[in-house]
Design a protein around this motif. Structure first.
Motif, PDB file in Angstrom:
ATOM      1  N   MET A   1       0.994  -1.337  -0.064  1.00 12.88           N
ATOM      2  CA  MET A   1      -0.035  -0.159   0.122  1.00 12.88           C
ATOM      3  C   MET A   1       0.925   1.508   0.038  1.00 12.88           C
ATOM      4  N   SER A   2       0.471   2.287  -0.831  1.00 13.75           N
ATOM      5  CA  SER A   2       1.303   3.488  -0.872  1.00 13.75           C
ATOM      6  C   SER A   2       0.405   4.651  -0.198  1.00 13.75           C
ATOM      7  N   LEU A   3       0.936   5.101   0.790  1.00 13.99           N
ATOM      8  CA  LEU A   3       0.143   6.242   1.526  1.00 13.99           C
ATOM      9  C   LEU A   3       0.971   7.524   1.448  1.00 13.99           C
ATOM     10  N   VAL A   4       0.276   8.629   1.096  1.00 13.03           N
ATOM     11  CA  VAL A   4       0.743   9.733   0.388  1.00 13.03           C
ATOM     12  C   VAL A   4       0.410  10.890   1.618  1.00 13.03           C
ATOM     13  N   VAL A   5       1.368  11.546   1.921  1.00 19.91           N
ATOM     14  CA  VAL A   5       1.012  12.699   3.166  1.00 19.91           C
ATOM     15  C   VAL A   5       1.458  13.816   2.321  1.00 19.91           C
ATOM     16  N   THR A   6       0.330  14.858   2.208  1.00 13.65           N
ATOM     17  CA  THR A   6       0.866  15.891   1.338  1.00 13.65           C
ATOM     18  C   THR A   6       1.254  16.995   2.694  1.00 13.65           C
ATOM     19  N   GLY A   7       1.952  18.124   2.272  1.00 14.68           N
ATOM     20  CA  GLY A   7       2.387  19.110   3.162  1.00 14.68           C
ATOM     21  C   GLY A   7       3.027  18.451   4.289  1.00 14.68           C
ATOM     22  N   ALA A   8       4.045  17.469   3.947  1.00 19.92           N
ATOM     23  CA  ALA A   8       4.463  16.548   5.128  1.00 19.92           C
ATOM     24  C   ALA A   8       5.740  17.646   5.688  1.00 19.92           C
ATOM     25  N   THR A   9       6.131  18.436   5.095  1.00 16.13           N
ATOM     26  CA  THR A   9       7.393  19.287   5.778  1.00 16.13           C
ATOM     27  C   THR A   9       6.708  20.408   6.695  1.00 16.13           C
ATOM     28  N   GLY A  10       5.483  20.364   7.111  1.00 14.87           N
ATOM     29  CA  GLY A  10       4.779  21.138   7.914  1.00 14.87           C
ATOM     30  C   GLY A  10       4.859  20.645   9.189  1.00 14.87           C
TER      31      GLY A  10
ATOM     32  N   LEU B   1       4.933   5.598  10.885  1.00 17.53           N
ATOM     33  CA  LEU B   1       6.201   4.790  11.227  1.00 17.53           C
ATOM     34  C   LEU B   1       5.936   4.023  12.584  1.00 17.53           C
ATOM     35  N   ALA B   2       5.787   4.920  13.648  1.00 18.28           N
ATOM     36  CA  ALA B   2       5.446   4.407  14.816  1.00 18.28           C
ATOM     37  C   ALA B   2       4.719   3.282  14.965  1.00 18.28           C
ATOM     38  N   LYS B   3       3.410   3.115  13.914  1.00 18.83           N
ATOM     39  CA  LYS B   3       2.414   2.231  13.884  1.00 18.83           C
ATOM     40  C   LYS B   3       2.927   1.108  13.309  1.00 18.83           C
ATOM     41  N   GLY B   4       4.110   1.140  12.661  1.00 23.41           N
ATOM     42  CA  GLY B   4       4.531  -0.102  12.000  1.00 23.41           C
ATOM     43  C   GLY B   4       4.416  -0.105  10.529  1.00 23.41           C
ATOM     44  N   VAL B   5       4.098   0.948   9.887  1.00 25.56           N
ATOM     45  CA  VAL B   5       3.893   1.099   8.548  1.00 25.56           C
ATOM     46  C   VAL B   5       5.517   0.931   8.030  1.00 25.56           C
ATOM     47  N   PRO B   6       5.738   0.250   6.750  1.00 21.57           N
ATOM     48  CA  PRO B   6       7.047   0.263   6.403  1.00 21.57           C
ATOM     49  C   PRO B   6       7.238   1.514   5.804  1.00 21.57           C
ATOM     50  N   ALA B   7       8.759   2.023   5.921  1.00 20.81           N
ATOM     51  CA  ALA B   7       8.991   3.410   5.289  1.00 20.81           C
ATOM     52  C   ALA B   7       8.850   3.396   3.891  1.00 20.81           C
ATOM     53  N   ASP B   8       8.843   2.455   3.271  1.00 18.20           N
ATOM     54  CA  ASP B   8       8.878   2.314   1.746  1.00 18.20           C
ATOM     55  C   ASP B   8       7.497   2.379   1.293  1.00 18.20           C
TER      56      ASP B   8
ATOM     57  N   GLY C   1      -0.159   6.249  -8.648  1.00 10.84           N
ATOM     58  CA  GLY C   1       0.233   5.200  -7.880  1.00 10.84           C
ATOM     59  C   GLY C   1      -0.251   4.987  -6.200  1.00 10.84           C
ATOM     60  N   ALA C   2      -0.546   6.110  -6.042  1.00  8.91           N
ATOM     61  CA  ALA C   2      -1.045   6.128  -4.471  1.00  8.91           C
ATOM     62  C   ALA C   2      -2.411   5.395  -4.287  1.00  8.91           C
ATOM     63  N   ASP C   3      -2.341   4.700  -3.148  1.00  7.03           N
ATOM     64  CA  ASP C   3      -3.768   4.117  -2.656  1.00  7.03           C
ATOM     65  C   ASP C   3      -4.400   5.109  -1.914  1.00  7.03           C
ATOM     66  N   ARG C   4      -3.841   5.788  -0.924  1.00  5.64           N
ATOM     67  CA  ARG C   4      -4.601   6.483  -0.055  1.00  5.64           C
ATOM     68  C   ARG C   4      -3.830   7.973   0.237  1.00  5.64           C
TER      69      ARG C   4
END
Length: 284
Positions: A1-10, A21-28, A67-70
């Protein structure tokens, strides 16, 4: 699954990435989008994929969301320009066929009279019109906006506002980020979440600051116009000062109050209280 976070530098976006990441989602499986190269580099060091893109760059967004899923659309910071920018993300998400578009909105967006709510409401309407499966994360005020002013409150012995006895369901950025990450991972997320913590008045805020710091701090309720003038005198741009004063009026009308249940369920625990947030701030 590909999870995209916009505005991620805020501030909120970085916390969402950390929470995933803390919830165990693989970084890739995490893609962080943002404009700040230095902050993107810090996120890349965590192993996540990073892409530099601006909300105004429709073509760049289309490429970034392929290619994003969510997708988590974190609302832009440029008041007055956000609807066009958000529409670019919505269009890119639709073209990519994403399975879920989550959006960080504002408390009671569909009924709120806050000036800040107008662009949020219009963005929600655009997302609904797109036909995308969605989750609106209607965040109340950040507790951090208050805890960050503790030195000023103590220096002047006062919390200034125009909210009367209105109650605000403030929550920390960290809690709201954790909730956003949780929604991205839910199999069947709801369409709307009203998110906030245990509510308090600004008079109660002043009392809590006084107790936490061992100083005398009182709440002073001002007309909105006077509050705007005071904030401008403190160095805030007039437009931003007016928005904050308007938000206080909305707070007084109950428009930043929500039931804390949604946030508690997503966190799996009670939200961080005002007293806990003040203690952490002062301890730091």
């Amino acid at each position: 699954m590909s999870l995209v976070v916009t505005g991620a530098t805020g501030q909120l976006g970085r916390l969402v990435v950390s929470s995933l990441l803390a919830k165990g989602v693989p970084a890739d499986q995490i893609v962080a989008l943002g404009r700040d190269e230095e902050r993107l580099a810090a996120l890349a060091a965590l192993g996540v994929t990073t892409r530099r893109v601006d909300y105004a760059d429709a073509a760049g967004l289309a490429d970034a969301l392929a290619g994003a899923d969510r997708v988590l659309l974190i609302s832009g910071s440029e008041v007055g320009r956000r609807l066009v920018q958000h529409q670019n993300v919505v269009d890119a998400a639709k073209a990519a066929g994403v399975g879920l578009l989550a959006y960080t909105s504002i408390a009671n967006a569909d009924t709120s009279g806050l000036a800040l709510a107008a662009e949020h409401r219009a963005t929600e309407e655009a997302i609904v019109a797109s036909g995308l499966r969605h989750a609106f994360l209607r965040n109340s005020w950040y507790t951090d906006l208050y805890t960050g002013q503790v030195p000023t409150y103590v220096e002047h012995g006062a919390v200034l506002g125009a909210a009367g006895d209105g109650r605000v369901s403030a929550a920390t950025r960290a809690d709201l980020a954790e909730a956003a990450a949780a929604v991205l991972l839910l199999e069947e997320p709801r369409a709307v979440y009203e998110l906030g913590g245990a509510a308090f008045t600004l008079a109660e805020l002043a009392a809590a600051v006084g107790e936490a710091t061992g100083t005398e701090v009182a709440y002073s309720d001002l007309p909105a116009e006077e509050l705007t003038t005071v904030l401008v005198g403190a160095g805030l741009p007039e437009q931003y000062a007016a928005v904050l004063a308007d938000a206080d009026l909305g707070l007084g009308r109950g428009e930043l109050y929500v039931d804390p249940a949604d946030l508690q369920v997503l966190l799996g625990r009670p939200a961080t209280t005002l007293a806990e947030a003040l203690s952490a701030t002062i301890g730091a």
